[in-house]
Design an enzyme around this catalytic site. Structure first.
Site, PDB file in Angstrom:
ATOM      1  N   ASP A 138      44.883  52.900  50.708  1.00  0.00           N
ATOM      2  CA  ASP A 138      45.600  51.992  49.815  1.00  0.00           C
ATOM      3  C   ASP A 138      46.323  52.794  48.740  1.00  0.00           C
ATOM      4  O   ASP A 138      45.718  53.636  48.074  1.00  0.00           O
ATOM      5  CB  ASP A 138      44.631  50.988  49.180  1.00  0.00           C
ATOM      6  CG  ASP A 138      45.355  49.762  48.638  1.00  0.00           C
ATOM      7  OD1 ASP A 138      46.488  49.485  49.080  1.00  0.00           O
ATOM      8  OD2 ASP A 138      44.778  49.079  47.769  1.00  0.00           O
ATOM      9  N   HIS A 145      52.713  47.229  38.141  1.00  0.00           N
ATOM     10  CA  HIS A 145      51.277  46.975  38.274  1.00  0.00           C
ATOM     11  C   HIS A 145      50.470  48.107  37.631  1.00  0.00           C
ATOM     12  O   HIS A 145      49.515  47.861  36.903  1.00  0.00           O
ATOM     13  CB  HIS A 145      50.919  46.833  39.754  1.00  0.00           C
ATOM     14  CG  HIS A 145      49.445  46.710  40.023  1.00  0.00           C
ATOM     15  ND1 HIS A 145      48.718  45.589  39.690  1.00  0.00           N
ATOM     16  CD2 HIS A 145      48.568  47.587  40.577  1.00  0.00           C
ATOM     17  CE1 HIS A 145      47.450  45.776  40.042  1.00  0.00           C
ATOM     18  NE2 HIS A 145      47.334  46.968  40.581  1.00  0.00           N
ATOM     19  N   GLU A 210      44.997  40.901  45.375  1.00  0.00           N
ATOM     20  CA  GLU A 210      46.129  41.798  45.150  1.00  0.00           C
ATOM     21  C   GLU A 210      47.168  41.548  46.240  1.00  0.00           C
ATOM     22  O   GLU A 210      46.868  41.630  47.430  1.00  0.00           O
ATOM     23  CB  GLU A 210      45.689  43.268  45.143  1.00  0.00           C
ATOM     24  CG  GLU A 210      44.834  43.601  43.916  1.00  0.00           C
ATOM     25  CD  GLU A 210      44.609  45.092  43.709  1.00  0.00           C
ATOM     26  OE1 GLU A 210      44.715  45.860  44.685  1.00  0.00           O
ATOM     27  OE2 GLU A 210      44.316  45.477  42.557  1.00  0.00           O
ATOM     28  N   GLU A 212      49.881  42.578  48.505  1.00  0.00           N
ATOM     29  CA  GLU A 212      50.343  43.861  49.052  1.00  0.00           C
ATOM     30  C   GLU A 212      50.986  43.638  50.414  1.00  0.00           C
ATOM     31  O   GLU A 212      50.798  42.604  51.050  1.00  0.00           O
ATOM     32  CB  GLU A 212      49.163  44.841  49.231  1.00  0.00           C
ATOM     33  CG  GLU A 212      48.365  45.089  47.963  1.00  0.00           C
ATOM     34  CD  GLU A 212      47.461  46.318  48.047  1.00  0.00           C
ATOM     35  OE1 GLU A 212      47.692  47.184  48.928  1.00  0.00           O
ATOM     36  OE2 GLU A 212      46.520  46.387  47.248  1.00  0.00           O
ATOM     37  N   ASP A 244      44.313  42.728  49.074  1.00  0.00           N
ATOM     38  CA  ASP A 244      43.235  43.666  48.715  1.00  0.00           C
ATOM     39  C   ASP A 244      42.357  42.996  47.653  1.00  0.00           C
ATOM     40  O   ASP A 244      42.514  43.216  46.454  1.00  0.00           O
ATOM     41  CB  ASP A 244      43.867  44.960  48.189  1.00  0.00           C
ATOM     42  CG  ASP A 244      42.828  45.956  47.729  1.00  0.00           C
ATOM     43  OD1 ASP A 244      41.673  45.874  48.177  1.00  0.00           O
ATOM     44  OD2 ASP A 244      43.174  46.827  46.904  1.00  0.00           O
ATOM     45  N   ARG A 248      36.974  42.842  39.688  1.00  0.00           N
ATOM     46  CA  ARG A 248      37.422  43.653  38.548  1.00  0.00           C
ATOM     47  C   ARG A 248      36.265  44.168  37.699  1.00  0.00           C
ATOM     48  O   ARG A 248      36.366  45.234  37.080  1.00  0.00           O
ATOM     49  CB  ARG A 248      38.374  42.834  37.672  1.00  0.00           C
ATOM     50  CG  ARG A 248      39.619  42.356  38.397  1.00  0.00           C
ATOM     51  CD  ARG A 248      40.458  43.497  38.908  1.00  0.00           C
ATOM     52  NE  ARG A 248      41.695  43.018  39.529  1.00  0.00           N
ATOM     53  CZ  ARG A 248      42.464  43.771  40.309  1.00  0.00           C
ATOM     54  NH1 ARG A 248      42.128  45.035  40.576  1.00  0.00           N
ATOM     55  NH2 ARG A 248      43.552  43.279  40.837  1.00  0.00           N
ATOM     56  N   GLN A 251      34.803  47.018  39.460  1.00  0.00           N
ATOM     57  CA  GLN A 251      35.787  48.108  39.424  1.00  0.00           C
ATOM     58  C   GLN A 251      35.766  48.835  38.078  1.00  0.00           C
ATOM     59  O   GLN A 251      35.789  50.071  38.033  1.00  0.00           O
ATOM     60  CB  GLN A 251      37.176  47.525  39.681  1.00  0.00           C
ATOM     61  CG  GLN A 251      38.293  48.562  39.794  1.00  0.00           C
ATOM     62  CD  GLN A 251      39.656  47.913  40.084  1.00  0.00           C
ATOM     63  OE1 GLN A 251      39.767  46.706  40.262  1.00  0.00           O
ATOM     64  NE2 GLN A 251      40.684  48.725  40.141  1.00  0.00           N
ATOM     65  N   LYS A 264      36.218  46.983  46.155  1.00  0.00           N
ATOM     66  CA  LYS A 264      37.305  46.700  47.087  1.00  0.00           C
ATOM     67  C   LYS A 264      36.834  46.579  48.532  1.00  0.00           C
ATOM     68  O   LYS A 264      37.533  45.988  49.358  1.00  0.00           O
ATOM     69  CB  LYS A 264      38.325  47.851  47.032  1.00  0.00           C
ATOM     70  CG  LYS A 264      38.881  48.151  45.668  1.00  0.00           C
ATOM     71  CD  LYS A 264      40.050  47.260  45.347  1.00  0.00           C
ATOM     72  CE  LYS A 264      40.803  47.773  44.138  1.00  0.00           C
ATOM     73  NZ  LYS A 264      42.028  47.003  43.915  1.00  0.00           N
ATOM     74  N   THR A 268      39.223  42.736  53.031  1.00  0.00           N
ATOM     75  CA  THR A 268      40.679  42.879  52.933  1.00  0.00           C
ATOM     76  C   THR A 268      41.264  41.958  53.999  1.00  0.00           C
ATOM     77  O   THR A 268      40.836  42.030  55.153  1.00  0.00           O
ATOM     78  CB  THR A 268      41.114  44.334  53.204  1.00  0.00           C
ATOM     79  OG1 THR A 268      40.457  45.205  52.289  1.00  0.00           O
ATOM     80  CG2 THR A 268      42.625  44.497  53.064  1.00  0.00           C
ATOM     81  N   GLU A 384      46.629  40.580  35.864  1.00  0.00           N
ATOM     82  CA  GLU A 384      47.888  40.734  35.132  1.00  0.00           C
ATOM     83  C   GLU A 384      48.387  39.387  34.615  1.00  0.00           C
ATOM     84  O   GLU A 384      48.806  39.266  33.464  1.00  0.00           O
ATOM     85  CB  GLU A 384      48.947  41.357  36.030  1.00  0.00           C
ATOM     86  CG  GLU A 384      48.653  42.786  36.434  1.00  0.00           C
ATOM     87  CD  GLU A 384      49.628  43.262  37.487  1.00  0.00           C
ATOM     88  OE1 GLU A 384      50.804  43.450  37.165  1.00  0.00           O
ATOM     89  OE2 GLU A 384      49.211  43.433  38.650  1.00  0.00           O
TER      90      GLU A 384
HETATM   91 CA    CA Z   1      45.108  47.602  46.031  1.00  0.00          CA
END
Ligand code: CA
Length: 439
Positions: A138, A145, A210, A212, A244, A248, A251, A264, A268, A384
């Site tokens: 990834d 971002h 996420e 992507e 993804d 948080r 993380q 993560k 996915t 975000e």
């Molecule tokens: Ca990602």
């Protein structure tokens, strides 16, 4: 880079009427690949392409005499339970198959009656992950971002100095990549509660998505060799949607110094459909680098990459809560942006990944990283959109969200359209969170 050819002709129509309505994701100019079987049938999975609201069964087509020449072996490879052998055959084979399928599906095709016997309604099928994914990497290619996230995790130092020189990435987890329709339990992990000095083991309270794209590698490269930027795109089979999922709070506690791990690797979700770079040819765009920023090192730069290395793919995130489902409300859009804003192109990702001699293999998956655009409404993750959970997003159902709740489904969609070209789409990638498994 693929040139235009007869498969891009905007006047082409298919005898599959649903492919011609101007709003479908799957006109005859697209022909994305997936792996499918009849729903709940226990059949063997095999390759297909989408056409309108149908799939064209490539295993069944391979048993007819419709195809000739180089397309025959490519179709036989595509008939297997994964697309790895087709991916390994390389761009000339993919292109020969695309041309043959385009001709077979056109209005006026002499093979219409035989090809019709190989069509199955998309309503009646289920999909699998389209390739055996040996490795999943990834990246982090949206500077917007990276800056937004960096500000939340490191307010004094949002964008680290390497960002503008090197395409940042980490090795992800391939075993938990699943196809659209995935439901997974909320992950449990170590979390450092606010103000605490010691972590606890608990279900994540800050679950996020996420937005992507996933890049499927076609032909690989030998260990010890590298792929030049001039050759990079010839190693890419195509592009899918990729979510993804990210915890948080896990993380924030685990990511230093080696990056994301258990925050993560629990899930996915990708779309079943892989849109080939050849299908995306009309939607290429210039890639630019701000003159005030460092220019790429020579191995990551070429006139072709600057001229046409980016892709204008419109990207969308929608949420569907349990309440919305119960009240039969449609999913609500959270974000609309474009892949053209990415700081690094997919060719640069492939070249950088192999510059040290690392071998990519057919079916390897590269995530682009969260594709947030330049404005606040183009944020590709809740962290975000909600400023780290401080500004809840109001939903049409009367609910609000800072992070995802149990029962929430997140749907990614993408399409390309512009004057003078036929609209093509990616279908969707949908995944849902269920309650955490009891500790
Ligand atoms: Ca990602």
């Amino acid at each position: 880079m693929n040139q235009f050819n007869e498969t891009h002709d905007t006047t082409l129509r298919s005898f599959v009427e649903s492919a011609n309505d101007g709003i479908t994701d799957f006109p005859i100019q697209n022909l994305p690949f997936a792996v499918f079987r009849r729903a709940d049938s226990g059949e063997v999975f095999r390759g297909c392409v989408a056409i309108g609201d149908q799939v064209l069964d490539l295993a069944m087509l391979a048993r007819t005499s419709v195809l000739t020449g180089d397309a025959v072996e490519a179709c036989e490879a595509a008939a297997e339970p994964t697309l790895n052998r087709l991916m390994a055959m390389g761009q000339p084979a993919w292109s020969a198959l695309r041309l043959a399928l385009s001709r077979a599906l056109r209005t006026g095709s002499p093979h219409e009656s035989v090809v019709r016997t190989c069509l199955i309604s998309q309503r009646d099928v289920e999909y699998a992950v389209p390739a055996h994914i040996g490795d999943y990497t990834d990246f982090y290619t949206s500077v917007y971002h990276a800056t937004n996230i960096g500000r939340l995790f490191r307010p004094d130092n949002p964008l680290l100095p390497n960002y503008k020189w090197v395409p940042i990435g980490y090795h992800g987890r391939a075993s938990s990549v699943a196809v659209s329709g995935q439901t997974f339990p909320r992950p449990v992990g170590q979390i450092l509660p606010p103000g605490a000095s010691e972590p606890v083991l608990a279900p994540s309270k800050r679950m996020d998505y996420e937005l992507e794209l996933g890049i499927f590698i076609g032909q690989g490269n030998a260990l010890g060799s590298r792929v030049t930027i001039a050759r990079a795109e010839s190693h890419v089979f195509g592009v899918c949607l990729l979510n993804d999922w990210s915890a948080r709070d896990l993380q924030a506690w685990e990511y230093q110094p080696l990056g994301p791990f258990l925050s993560k690797s629990f899930a996915t979700t990708i779309s079943p459909w892989i849109v080939t770079l050849e299908a995306l040819a009309p939607y290429r765009s210039a890639w630019t680098r701000n003159a005030h920023d460092p220019q790429p090192l020579p191995y990551l730069d070429s006139p072709e990459n600057r001229e046409l290395g980016a892709f204008d793919i419109q990207l969308e995130v929608l949420i569907e809560t349990s309440v919305m489902r119960e009240q039969a409300q449609p999913p609500q859009r959270l974000c609309l942006t474009s892949y053209r804003h990415a700081y690094w192109t997919l060719a640069q990702l492939v070249t950088h990944h192999t510059v040290n001699g690392c071998n990519l293999q057919p079916g390897d998956l590269l995530g682009t990283g969260t594709l947030s655009g330049p404005t606040a409404t183009e944020a590709g993750a809740l962290i975000e959109l909600t400023a780290g959970g401080k500004q809840p997003v109001a939903l049409t159902s009367g609910e609000s969200r800072t992070f995802l709740e149990d029962g929430d489904a997140v749907i990614l969609r993408a399409h390309c359209e512009k004057p003078g070209a036929i609209r093509i789409g990616f279908g969707q990638s949908s995944g849902r969170i269920s309650p955490a498994v009891a500790l």
